[in-house]
Design a protein around this motif. Structure first.
Motif, PDB file in Angstrom:
ATOM      1  N   ARG A 160     -15.967   5.545   5.469  1.00  0.00           N
ATOM      2  CA  ARG A 160     -15.755   4.134   5.845  1.00  0.00           C
ATOM      3  C   ARG A 160     -17.049   3.339   5.687  1.00  0.00           C
ATOM      4  O   ARG A 160     -17.020   2.165   5.270  1.00  0.00           O
ATOM      5  N   ALA A 161     -18.187   3.941   6.017  1.00  0.00           N
ATOM      6  CA  ALA A 161     -19.463   3.249   5.853  1.00  0.00           C
ATOM      7  C   ALA A 161     -19.751   2.976   4.380  1.00  0.00           C
ATOM      8  O   ALA A 161     -20.296   1.919   4.029  1.00  0.00           O
ATOM      9  N   LEU A 162     -19.394   3.897   3.498  1.00  0.00           N
ATOM     10  CA  LEU A 162     -19.622   3.691   2.067  1.00  0.00           C
ATOM     11  C   LEU A 162     -18.783   2.524   1.541  1.00  0.00           C
ATOM     12  O   LEU A 162     -19.267   1.699   0.755  1.00  0.00           O
ATOM     13  N   SER A 177      -3.050   1.430  13.375  1.00  0.00           N
ATOM     14  CA  SER A 177      -3.384   2.652  12.661  1.00  0.00           C
ATOM     15  C   SER A 177      -4.708   2.474  11.947  1.00  0.00           C
ATOM     16  O   SER A 177      -5.089   1.360  11.568  1.00  0.00           O
ATOM     17  N   PHE A 178      -5.401   3.588  11.722  1.00  0.00           N
ATOM     18  CA  PHE A 178      -6.654   3.556  10.981  1.00  0.00           C
ATOM     19  C   PHE A 178      -6.422   3.234   9.512  1.00  0.00           C
ATOM     20  O   PHE A 178      -7.364   2.890   8.803  1.00  0.00           O
ATOM     21  N   ARG A 179      -5.195   3.315   9.052  1.00  0.00           N
ATOM     22  CA  ARG A 179      -4.890   3.027   7.663  1.00  0.00           C
ATOM     23  C   ARG A 179      -4.866   1.538   7.365  1.00  0.00           C
ATOM     24  O   ARG A 179      -4.630   1.137   6.222  1.00  0.00           O
ATOM     25  N   ARG A 180      -5.085   0.701   8.366  1.00  0.00           N
ATOM     26  CA  ARG A 180      -5.134  -0.740   8.159  1.00  0.00           C
ATOM     27  C   ARG A 180      -6.375  -1.305   8.834  1.00  0.00           C
ATOM     28  O   ARG A 180      -6.826  -0.793   9.866  1.00  0.00           O
ATOM     29  N   PRO A 211      -8.232   2.468   4.826  1.00  0.00           N
ATOM     30  CA  PRO A 211      -7.509   1.270   4.354  1.00  0.00           C
ATOM     31  C   PRO A 211      -8.107   0.731   3.052  1.00  0.00           C
ATOM     32  O   PRO A 211      -8.539  -0.422   2.978  1.00  0.00           O
ATOM     33  N   MET A 212      -8.139   1.555   2.014  1.00  0.00           N
ATOM     34  CA  MET A 212      -8.747   1.140   0.749  1.00  0.00           C
ATOM     35  C   MET A 212      -7.953   0.029   0.079  1.00  0.00           C
ATOM     36  O   MET A 212      -8.515  -0.771  -0.677  1.00  0.00           O
ATOM     37  N   ASP A 216       0.850  -1.192   0.000  1.00  0.00           N
ATOM     38  CA  ASP A 216       0.000   0.000   0.000  1.00  0.00           C
ATOM     39  C   ASP A 216       0.881   1.236   0.000  1.00  0.00           C
ATOM     40  O   ASP A 216       1.688   1.445   0.916  1.00  0.00           O
ATOM     41  N   ARG A 217       0.738   2.045  -1.018  1.00  0.00           N
ATOM     42  CA  ARG A 217       1.504   3.285  -1.117  1.00  0.00           C
ATOM     43  C   ARG A 217       0.620   4.463  -0.748  1.00  0.00           C
ATOM     44  O   ARG A 217      -0.447   4.634  -1.332  1.00  0.00           O
ATOM     45  N   PRO A 218       1.046   5.285   0.218  1.00  0.00           N
ATOM     46  CA  PRO A 218       0.220   6.432   0.602  1.00  0.00           C
ATOM     47  C   PRO A 218       0.172   7.470  -0.502  1.00  0.00           C
ATOM     48  O   PRO A 218       1.022   7.489  -1.413  1.00  0.00           O
TER      49      PRO A 218
END
Length: 409
Positions: free
Chosen positions: A195-197, A92-95, A388-389, A68-70
């Motif tokens: 996040r819900a979407l 982290s919220f990114r995962r 975390p897309m 995953d690249r930011p």
């Protein structure tokens, strides 16, 4: 009066009776055909899909997306070594969280959790972002302390002319605190909605694939090998998460992903479209409708699948709305300007009540807290930079694969 009333009633009854009898003779029209009509209706022979080719395509896709690249804006806030607060060593919220991540995040004793949080303070993205502002506030406080020591305007021992009270600063602090809370709450509402979407997109892909696989690949309770239409829809669903991620995050490409899961001509055509996620949903819709026209999908099932696709289209529209419409910039600018004025007057109030070292300490601590709260709102206002897309796109592709593999087993 009674005679005329009776005649009117008789005339009304004589007119309404033929209408009622005629309406009773008309059959009731159903919105959907009964199940027996669907089971007995002829349909074209189903074409078997190549499940192994689909699984090899997903393996190629996973090989293309291993890290995953930011986004460039978030990468600038991380350290050059990638050891920021969003590093792989810390939750982290990114995962997406797992049992192990929750154990690492909240499963430790309170004292150990505090020690770990304080010892990693310097790697925090908030800390690195606000250090220049904190340094500027401390620098201004130092200059003011020097001016205060050499001026007669504030020095009481020299008959100072200016008397400073903390009442005005307290009133300003209350208003600024409300502004910060309001802005930060709006930012976190945007994050929760985004996040819900994405969670809804995962659910809809699962619902769509399971529905199509059930109606196309099951006959009288027996599982059949996945059909060509099911596999084709699985390819579209596997690519959907990645093209939506590329739509919302700078620096992502879709051509390689589409080329891995779709035929070359179709992948090239999709990659050239203006809005690839919407075009991909259109491909799904045409695939489902083609099966409905061939008589392989009942009308009520087609209605349900079409509703799932409509909801998936709404997910894309909701993400685009959040991306294109930030919190009004006027509000953000007003918060920053008000906070700058408040920090500018902070040493003026503290200098006559505390020693110079304590003045510098309280200016640094207060500016770190207030500017840090403002920076929190800034970092989550664009939610697709920290969602975390990457993992959720993998989840969507795996959900499409699981539905087909479960049907084949």
């Amino acid at each position: 009066f009674f005679f005329f009333f009776s005649m009117g009633v008789l005339m009304l009854v004589s007119v309404s009776l033929p209408l009622v009898s005629r309406s009773r003779c008309q059959p009731i029209r159903c919105a959907f055909p009964p199940a027996t009509a669907w089971e007995s209706s002829p349909h074209e022979p189903r074409e078997r899909g190549d499940l192994e080719s689909f699984r090899r395509a997903l393996d190629s896709l996973r090989a293309l997306r291993t890290e995953d690249r930011p986004s460039p804006s978030l990468a600038r806030k991380l350290s050059p070594r990638g050891r920021g607060g969003n590093s792989c060593q810390e939750p982290s919220f990114r995962r997406l969280f797992t049992h192990r991540t929750w154990e690492q995040y909240t499963g430790q004793p309170t004292a150990m959790r505090w020690v770990q949080t304080l010892t990693t303070w310097g790697r925090s993205t908030i800390f690195r972002a606000v250090v220049p502002c904190v340094a500027s506030a401390v620098g201004w406080a130092t200059i003011f302390l020097v001016l205060h020591s050499r001026s007669r305007l504030w020095s009481a021992s020299r008959g100072g002319l200016l008397k400073v009270t903390p009442v005005g600063l307290t009133l300003q602090g209350t208003a600024i605190g409300l502004l910060l809370v309001f802005r930060t709450n709006n930012s976190y509402q945007r994050l929760a909605e985004a996040r819900a979407l994405w969670g809804k997109a995962i659910y809809l892909v699962r619902e769509l694939m399971q529905g199509v696989s059930t109606v196309l690949d099951t006959r009288r309770g027996e599982r059949l090998p996945p059909s060509a239409a099911s596999v084709q829809l699985g390819r579209y669903c596997a690519a959907f998460g990645w093209v939506l991620k590329a739509r919302l995050r700078e620096g992502d490409e879709v051509a390689d992903v589409l080329g891995a899961v779709l035929p070359a001509a179709e992948a090239e055509w999709l990659a050239s479209r203006r809005n690839v996620p919407v075009e991909l949903i259109g491909c799904m819709r045409r695939t489902v409708y083609a099966e409905y026209e061939r008589g392989r999908v009942p009308a009520h099932v087609h209605y349900k699948l079409e509703d799932d696709l409509r909801q998936l289209d709404l997910v894309v529209g909701g993400c685009e709305r959040l991306f294109a419409s930030p919190i009004p910039p006027t509000m953000s600018r007003h918060v920053v300007r008000s906070l700058a004025l408040w920090l500018l007057t902070l040493p003026v109030v503290l200098v006559g009540q505390l020693s110079p070292p304590l003045v510098l300490f309280y200016v640094a601590a207060t500016s770190y807290i207030y500017v840090g709260i403002e920076e929190l709102g800034v970092q989550v206002e664009q939610p697709f930079d920290i969602l975390p897309m990457f993992q959720m796109a993998h989840v969507i592709a795996s959900s499409a694969e699981d539905a087909l593999v479960a049907q084949a087993e």
